[in-house]
Write a protein that holds these residues in place. Structure first.
Motif, PDB file in Angstrom:
ATOM      1  N   GLY A  48       0.773  -1.197  -0.024  1.00  0.00           N
ATOM      2  CA  GLY A  48      -0.054   0.031  -0.010  1.00  0.00           C
ATOM      3  C   GLY A  48       0.951   1.334   0.064  1.00  0.00           C
ATOM      4  N   PRO A  49       0.373   2.282   0.063  1.00  0.00           N
ATOM      5  CA  PRO A  49       0.857   3.748   0.049  1.00  0.00           C
ATOM      6  C   PRO A  49       1.884   4.202   1.194  1.00  0.00           C
ATOM      7  CG  PRO A  49      -1.305   4.094   0.321  1.00  0.00           C
ATOM      8  CD  PRO A  49      -1.333   2.580   0.170  1.00  0.00           C
ATOM      9  N   VAL A  50       2.870   4.763   0.963  1.00  0.00           N
ATOM     10  CA  VAL A  50       3.703   5.270   2.312  1.00  0.00           C
ATOM     11  C   VAL A  50       2.796   6.184   3.058  1.00  0.00           C
ATOM     12  CG1 VAL A  50       5.763   6.606   2.964  1.00  0.00           C
ATOM     13  CG2 VAL A  50       5.789   4.867   1.004  1.00  0.00           C
ATOM     14  N   VAL A  51       1.971   7.257   2.533  1.00  0.00           N
ATOM     15  CA  VAL A  51       1.362   8.261   3.162  1.00  0.00           C
ATOM     16  C   VAL A  51      -0.021   7.507   3.441  1.00  0.00           C
ATOM     17  CG1 VAL A  51       0.416  10.572   3.344  1.00  0.00           C
ATOM     18  CG2 VAL A  51       2.541   9.902   1.997  1.00  0.00           C
ATOM     19  N   ARG A  52      -0.531   7.275   4.527  1.00  0.00           N
ATOM     20  CA  ARG A  52      -1.769   6.424   4.691  1.00  0.00           C
ATOM     21  C   ARG A  52      -2.792   7.420   5.234  1.00  0.00           C
ATOM     22  NH1 ARG A  52      -1.000   0.794   4.984  1.00  0.00           N
ATOM     23  NH2 ARG A  52       0.695   0.149   4.000  1.00  0.00           N
ATOM     24  N   PHE A  53      -2.402   8.536   5.780  1.00  0.00           N
ATOM     25  CA  PHE A  53      -3.514   9.423   6.105  1.00  0.00           C
ATOM     26  C   PHE A  53      -2.918  10.629   6.207  1.00  0.00           C
ATOM     27  CE2 PHE A  53      -5.847  11.870   9.214  1.00  0.00           C
ATOM     28  CZ  PHE A  53      -7.170  11.736   8.715  1.00  0.00           C
ATOM     29  N   ALA A  54      -3.552  11.833   5.750  1.00  0.00           N
ATOM     30  CA  ALA A  54      -2.924  13.103   5.998  1.00  0.00           C
ATOM     31  C   ALA A  54      -4.390  14.154   6.042  1.00  0.00           C
ATOM     32  CB  ALA A  54      -2.120  13.661   4.459  1.00  0.00           C
ATOM     33  N   GLN A  55      -4.140  14.851   7.151  1.00  0.00           N
ATOM     34  CA  GLN A  55      -5.323  15.876   7.231  1.00  0.00           C
ATOM     35  C   GLN A  55      -4.430  17.154   7.822  1.00  0.00           C
ATOM     36  OE1 GLN A  55      -8.084  17.265   7.035  1.00  0.00           O
ATOM     37  NE2 GLN A  55      -9.358  15.893   6.091  1.00  0.00           N
ATOM     38  N   TRP A  56      -5.214  18.009   8.481  1.00  0.00           N
ATOM     39  CA  TRP A  56      -4.958  19.283   9.023  1.00  0.00           C
ATOM     40  C   TRP A  56      -3.728  18.991  10.099  1.00  0.00           C
ATOM     41  CZ3 TRP A  56      -5.935  23.907   7.216  1.00  0.00           C
ATOM     42  CH2 TRP A  56      -7.003  24.335   6.432  1.00  0.00           C
ATOM     43  N   SER A  57      -4.127  18.026  11.004  1.00  0.00           N
ATOM     44  CA  SER A  57      -3.171  17.945  12.252  1.00  0.00           C
ATOM     45  C   SER A  57      -2.791  16.734  12.328  1.00  0.00           C
ATOM     46  CB  SER A  57      -4.014  18.612  13.460  1.00  0.00           C
ATOM     47  OG  SER A  57      -5.269  17.821  13.637  1.00  0.00           O
ATOM     48  N   SER A  58      -2.998  15.694  11.412  1.00  0.00           N
ATOM     49  CA  SER A  58      -2.798  14.070  11.681  1.00  0.00           C
ATOM     50  C   SER A  58      -2.297  13.744  10.388  1.00  0.00           C
ATOM     51  CB  SER A  58      -4.075  13.415  12.223  1.00  0.00           C
ATOM     52  OG  SER A  58      -3.556  12.149  12.663  1.00  0.00           O
ATOM     53  N   THR A  59      -1.049  13.003  10.496  1.00  0.00           N
ATOM     54  CA  THR A  59      -0.392  12.325   9.525  1.00  0.00           C
ATOM     55  C   THR A  59       0.140  10.909   9.944  1.00  0.00           C
ATOM     56  OG1 THR A  59       0.244  14.422   8.661  1.00  0.00           O
ATOM     57  CG2 THR A  59       1.314  12.458   7.471  1.00  0.00           C
ATOM     58  N   PHE A 104       2.746  16.060  -0.076  1.00  0.00           N
ATOM     59  CA  PHE A 104       3.771  15.122   0.051  1.00  0.00           C
ATOM     60  C   PHE A 104       4.046  14.513  -1.305  1.00  0.00           C
ATOM     61  CE2 PHE A 104       0.794  15.119   3.643  1.00  0.00           C
ATOM     62  CZ  PHE A 104       1.716  15.129   4.863  1.00  0.00           C
ATOM     63  N   ILE A 105       5.480  14.225  -1.333  1.00  0.00           N
ATOM     64  CA  ILE A 105       6.184  13.604  -2.378  1.00  0.00           C
ATOM     65  C   ILE A 105       7.141  12.383  -2.012  1.00  0.00           C
ATOM     66  CG2 ILE A 105       7.639  14.008  -4.390  1.00  0.00           C
ATOM     67  CD1 ILE A 105       6.603  17.023  -4.679  1.00  0.00           C
ATOM     68  N   VAL A 106       6.919  11.247  -2.306  1.00  0.00           N
ATOM     69  CA  VAL A 106       7.968  10.262  -2.060  1.00  0.00           C
ATOM     70  C   VAL A 106       8.816   9.914  -3.117  1.00  0.00           C
ATOM     71  CG1 VAL A 106       7.762   7.655  -1.090  1.00  0.00           C
ATOM     72  CG2 VAL A 106       5.840   9.369  -0.630  1.00  0.00           C
ATOM     73  N   VAL A 107       9.866   9.904  -2.776  1.00  0.00           N
ATOM     74  CA  VAL A 107      11.106   9.507  -3.838  1.00  0.00           C
ATOM     75  C   VAL A 107      11.796   8.557  -3.610  1.00  0.00           C
ATOM     76  CG1 VAL A 107      12.719  10.865  -5.155  1.00  0.00           C
ATOM     77  CG2 VAL A 107      11.294  12.297  -4.294  1.00  0.00           C
ATOM     78  N   LYS A 108      12.008   8.002  -4.718  1.00  0.00           N
ATOM     79  CA  LYS A 108      12.857   6.506  -4.548  1.00  0.00           C
ATOM     80  C   LYS A 108      14.150   6.712  -5.446  1.00  0.00           C
ATOM     81  CE  LYS A 108      12.458   3.027  -7.856  1.00  0.00           C
ATOM     82  NZ  LYS A 108      11.615   2.117  -8.510  1.00  0.00           N
ATOM     83  N   ALA A 109      15.222   6.309  -4.736  1.00  0.00           N
ATOM     84  CA  ALA A 109      16.350   6.818  -5.415  1.00  0.00           C
ATOM     85  C   ALA A 109      16.589   5.969  -6.623  1.00  0.00           C
ATOM     86  CB  ALA A 109      17.614   6.397  -4.381  1.00  0.00           C
ATOM     87  N   ALA A 110      17.459   6.379  -7.525  1.00  0.00           N
ATOM     88  CA  ALA A 110      17.796   6.049  -8.583  1.00  0.00           C
ATOM     89  C   ALA A 110      18.687   4.628  -8.271  1.00  0.00           C
ATOM     90  CB  ALA A 110      18.400   6.565  -9.673  1.00  0.00           C
ATOM     91  N   LEU A 111      18.775   3.633  -9.142  1.00  0.00           N
ATOM     92  CA  LEU A 111      19.629   2.441  -8.950  1.00  0.00           C
ATOM     93  C   LEU A 111      21.224   2.978  -8.758  1.00  0.00           C
ATOM     94  CD1 LEU A 111      19.958  -0.744  -8.908  1.00  0.00           C
ATOM     95  CD2 LEU A 111      20.528  -0.547 -11.262  1.00  0.00           C
ATOM     96  N   GLY A 112      21.619   2.553  -7.480  1.00  0.00           N
ATOM     97  CA  GLY A 112      23.105   3.085  -7.101  1.00  0.00           C
ATOM     98  C   GLY A 112      23.082   4.300  -6.579  1.00  0.00           C
ATOM     99  N   GLY A 113      21.991   5.083  -6.544  1.00  0.00           N
ATOM    100  CA  GLY A 113      22.193   6.501  -6.165  1.00  0.00           C
ATOM    101  C   GLY A 113      21.731   6.525  -4.555  1.00  0.00           C
TER     102      GLY A 113
END
Length: 401
Positions: free
Chosen positions: A44-55, A383-392
């Protein structure tokens, strides 16, 4: 195989979620808020819940029985350390409102309420009366800003004798979450949808359904027809799930909803938006969000659906919508945004208050040595989830030759 993943956020920490000991402040540019080495993908996703005061973030893989390490970032002073919710079952969907997370829906269709001690209360047995919705058959739910709750129940064959026949799903409307959880309260309204539902989103006072066939259906309050993307009438009232005719023949693969805007992403990588424009007199001129919606409604029809025109006609992989901002991920790995940046939600810096109705590039994954694998939005956060490039290594900006 393993890879580092970094979670970037902009417009975050207004409630001191990152550290209860520090003064709350906004992240006006995209900065990492959590990084973790993954040895296998989280289900499933990394960001499971995001609101004003709760993540809630899922930052490590779990076992075959549990989700794994979930971090809850809430109001300053609350526990925001990594919490192992051992009782959380695989593939949970968290739900809540502006006050924070209320609980999660399990894969089996049970709703587990969040307790004050940080644990989750198992669902109580619901009435066996046939007139009351059995909670365990819930597949999707959504909570609108007006507290109304929509619940989609298990699909059933349109013709029970024909296993290949189309499905019918029921959607139920409750005044609020407590009525749904009571187990004894009947829904205010129940409607049938002759398609299998794959997602359900909520705005200020409307709901948007997406089906396996790529059709979009909307329903809600008649006072905000712009959130429906269609014109309510006697045959197709606002309160009933009806197809958005402007999108007929276009296969939609994702819908995203903010308070005043809904976006639909097609399989052809186009984005369509509709919404309820805030009167310009009530909003700063610099936000551009009302300008976008007013442009959508330029001919006087509040229910118009607008095809987004990005710079250079870019194709879109993902779209997220906040309270007064929208962000898209292009096939080139660039994130473009429009709307207000008052709290830094577009990552444009503290001096920039909004995009003035124009699309602005907010983030480029290649400059951070990776690729965007997920986006999410809270009312004033992206929110932005970034995966490293191979070997990076994620977060290391590449030097330009």
């Amino acid at each position: 195989m393993s890879w580092p993943v970094t979670i970037y956020a902009a417009g975050f920490n207004c409630h001191g979620q990152l550290n209860p000991l520090t003064k709350p402040h906004h992240l006006y540019t995209f900065k990492p808020i959590a990084g973790v080495e993954k040895y296998k993908p989280v289900s499933g996703p990394v960001v499971r819940f995001a609101q004003w005061s709760s993540t809630i973030l899922a930052v490590s893989p779990g076992t075959s029985h549990h989700t794994g390490n979930l971090i809850h970032l809430g109001f300053s002073g609350e526990s925001n350390r990594p919490v192992h919710f051992d009782e959380v079952l695989p593939e949970p969907r968290f739900y809540g409102n502006v006050s924070g997370v209320e609980g999660y829906l399990s894969r089996q269709g049970n709703f587990y309420s969040l307790e004050k001690d940080g644990g989750f209360e198992k669902p109580a047995s619901r009435s066996s009366a046939p007139t009351v919705l059995p909670q365990h058959c819930t597949r999707y739910m959504a909570i609108a800003r007006n507290d109304r709750v929509c619940v989609a129940t298990s699909s059933r064959p349109y013709n029970r004798r024909d296993p290949d026949s189309r499905y019918v799903e029921d959607v139920h409307i409750y005044p609020d979450l407590s009525d749904y959880l009571s187990g004894t309260t009947l829904p205010e309204e129940t409607y049938s949808v002759e398609e299998e539902i794959v997602s359900l989103a909520a705005s200020m006072c409307s709901f948007t359904l997406l089906t396996t066939a790529g059709q979009v259906l909307t329903f809600g309050e008649a006072r905000c027809p712009g959130l429906l993307g269609r014109t309510p009438c006697a045959e197709e009232p606002a309160a009933s799930p009806e197809i958005v005719s402007a999108l007929e023949g276009i296969r939609i693969r994702k819908v995203a909803a903010g308070s005043n805007m809904i976006a639909a992403l097609s399989r052809e990588k186009d984005v369509y938006v509709w919404g309820h424009a805030v009167p310009q007199s009530l909003e700063e001129d610099h936000t551009g969000f009302s300008k976008l919606l007013n442009a959508v409604n330029s001919d006087g029809h509040a229910e118009d659906v607008h095809l987004v025109d990005l710079p250079d006609g870019a194709d879109v992989e993902d779209v997220v919508v906040g309270n007064r901002h929208i962000a898209v991920l292009t096939t080139k790995g660039e994130v473009w945004g429009m709307g207000t940046n008052e709290y830094g939600q577009l990552g444009l810096g503290k001096a920039v208050k909004g995009t003035d109705g124009e699309w602005v590039k907010c983030f480029d994954a290649k400059e951070h040595g990776g690729a965007v694998v997920e986006m999410a939005a809270a009312p004033i956060t992206t929110f932005i989830v970034v995966k490293a490039a191979l070997g990076g290594e994620v977060g290391k900006k590449r030097s330009r030759q």
